[in-house]
Design an enzyme around this catalytic site. Structure first.
Site, PDB file in Angstrom:
ATOM      1  N   CYS A 171       0.817  -1.229   0.000  1.00  0.00           N
ATOM      2  CA  CYS A 171       0.000   0.000   0.000  1.00  0.00           C
ATOM      3  C   CYS A 171       0.842   1.266   0.000  1.00  0.00           C
ATOM      4  O   CYS A 171       0.629   2.164  -0.818  1.00  0.00           O
ATOM      5  CB  CYS A 171      -0.985  -0.009   1.163  1.00  0.00           C
ATOM      6  SG  CYS A 171      -0.239  -0.034   2.806  1.00  0.00           S
ATOM      7  N   HIS A 180      -5.815   1.527  -3.901  1.00  0.00           N
ATOM      8  CA  HIS A 180      -4.863   0.980  -2.945  1.00  0.00           C
ATOM      9  C   HIS A 180      -4.379  -0.392  -3.395  1.00  0.00           C
ATOM     10  O   HIS A 180      -4.926  -0.993  -4.312  1.00  0.00           O
ATOM     11  CB  HIS A 180      -5.505   0.890  -1.551  1.00  0.00           C
ATOM     12  CG  HIS A 180      -6.630  -0.090  -1.459  1.00  0.00           C
ATOM     13  ND1 HIS A 180      -6.874  -0.836  -0.341  1.00  0.00           N
ATOM     14  CD2 HIS A 180      -7.589  -0.466  -2.340  1.00  0.00           C
ATOM     15  CE1 HIS A 180      -7.924  -1.623  -0.534  1.00  0.00           C
ATOM     16  NE2 HIS A 180      -8.374  -1.405  -1.736  1.00  0.00           N
ATOM     17  N   HIS A 190      -2.351   0.752   6.863  1.00  0.00           N
ATOM     18  CA  HIS A 190      -2.807   0.740   5.479  1.00  0.00           C
ATOM     19  C   HIS A 190      -3.051   2.167   5.010  1.00  0.00           C
ATOM     20  O   HIS A 190      -3.503   3.016   5.774  1.00  0.00           O
ATOM     21  CB  HIS A 190      -4.085  -0.084   5.339  1.00  0.00           C
ATOM     22  CG  HIS A 190      -4.431  -0.383   3.915  1.00  0.00           C
ATOM     23  ND1 HIS A 190      -3.654  -1.179   3.107  1.00  0.00           N
ATOM     24  CD2 HIS A 190      -5.455   0.051   3.138  1.00  0.00           C
ATOM     25  CE1 HIS A 190      -4.199  -1.243   1.906  1.00  0.00           C
ATOM     26  NE2 HIS A 190      -5.283  -0.498   1.888  1.00  0.00           N
TER      27      HIS A 190
END
Length: 161
Positions: free
Chosen positions: A70, A132, A120
């Site tokens: 990510c 993402h 994240h």
């Protein structure tokens, strides 16, 4: 070009429930339909670059089209667009300027707390959508903040510009 369009179409049609963050365990989530990326016009250079990476594989520690985690996707897209952004989600979280959810705009970073820590990050596209690199075994994709899993875990929206 046709291959990329097919991949984009497949990615959008095949959206499954989104899973845990970059370094977290896979978790089931409620299915939520995402708005088609084809309706999105990138106005921020980092979002344009990130959307070109749709379908790239997830790779822990990856920061290239051969594979992204990510924060690697954020790092790659921002650096290609000429911005200085740290490599890890924790440093991106620390160094980004906070933005109120009501003031989010394309290119902002969305940080998610999973399993008790910020682990994240995604790039906001507008219309409650973000791009993402979700988790191992997945590919770079678009997800929605309308999905309860992501909405509940959103902890900060940040900006580097």
């Amino acid at each position: 070009m046709k291959r990329r369009q097919q991949l984009l179409t497949f990615s959008l049609l095949a959206l499954l429930p989104m899973y845990g963050g970059c370094s977290s365990k896979v978790q089931n989530t409620q299915r939520t339909a995402a708005a088609p990326a084809a309706t999105h016009t990138a106005n921020h250079p980092a979002t344009l670059i990130a959307t070109r990476m749709l379908g790239a594989p997830y790779r822990y520690g990856g920061a290239s089209p051969q594979g992204f985690d990510c924060s690697g996707l954020v790092y790659y897209a921002y650096h290609k667009a000429g911005y200085k952004v740290p490599r890890t989600s924790q440093l991106q979280y620390r160094d980004s300027l906070p933005v109120k959810k009501t003031h989010m705009r394309e290119g902002d970073l969305l940080f998610f707390r999973i399993e008790g820590k910020v682990s994240h990050v995604g790039v906001y596209l507008g219309n409650n959508q973000f791009i993402h690199a979700p988790a191992s075994g997945k590919r770079v994709s678009i997800a929605s903040l309308d999905n309860r899993y992501w909405n509940k875990r959103l902890t900060k929206t940040g900006r580097f510009f």
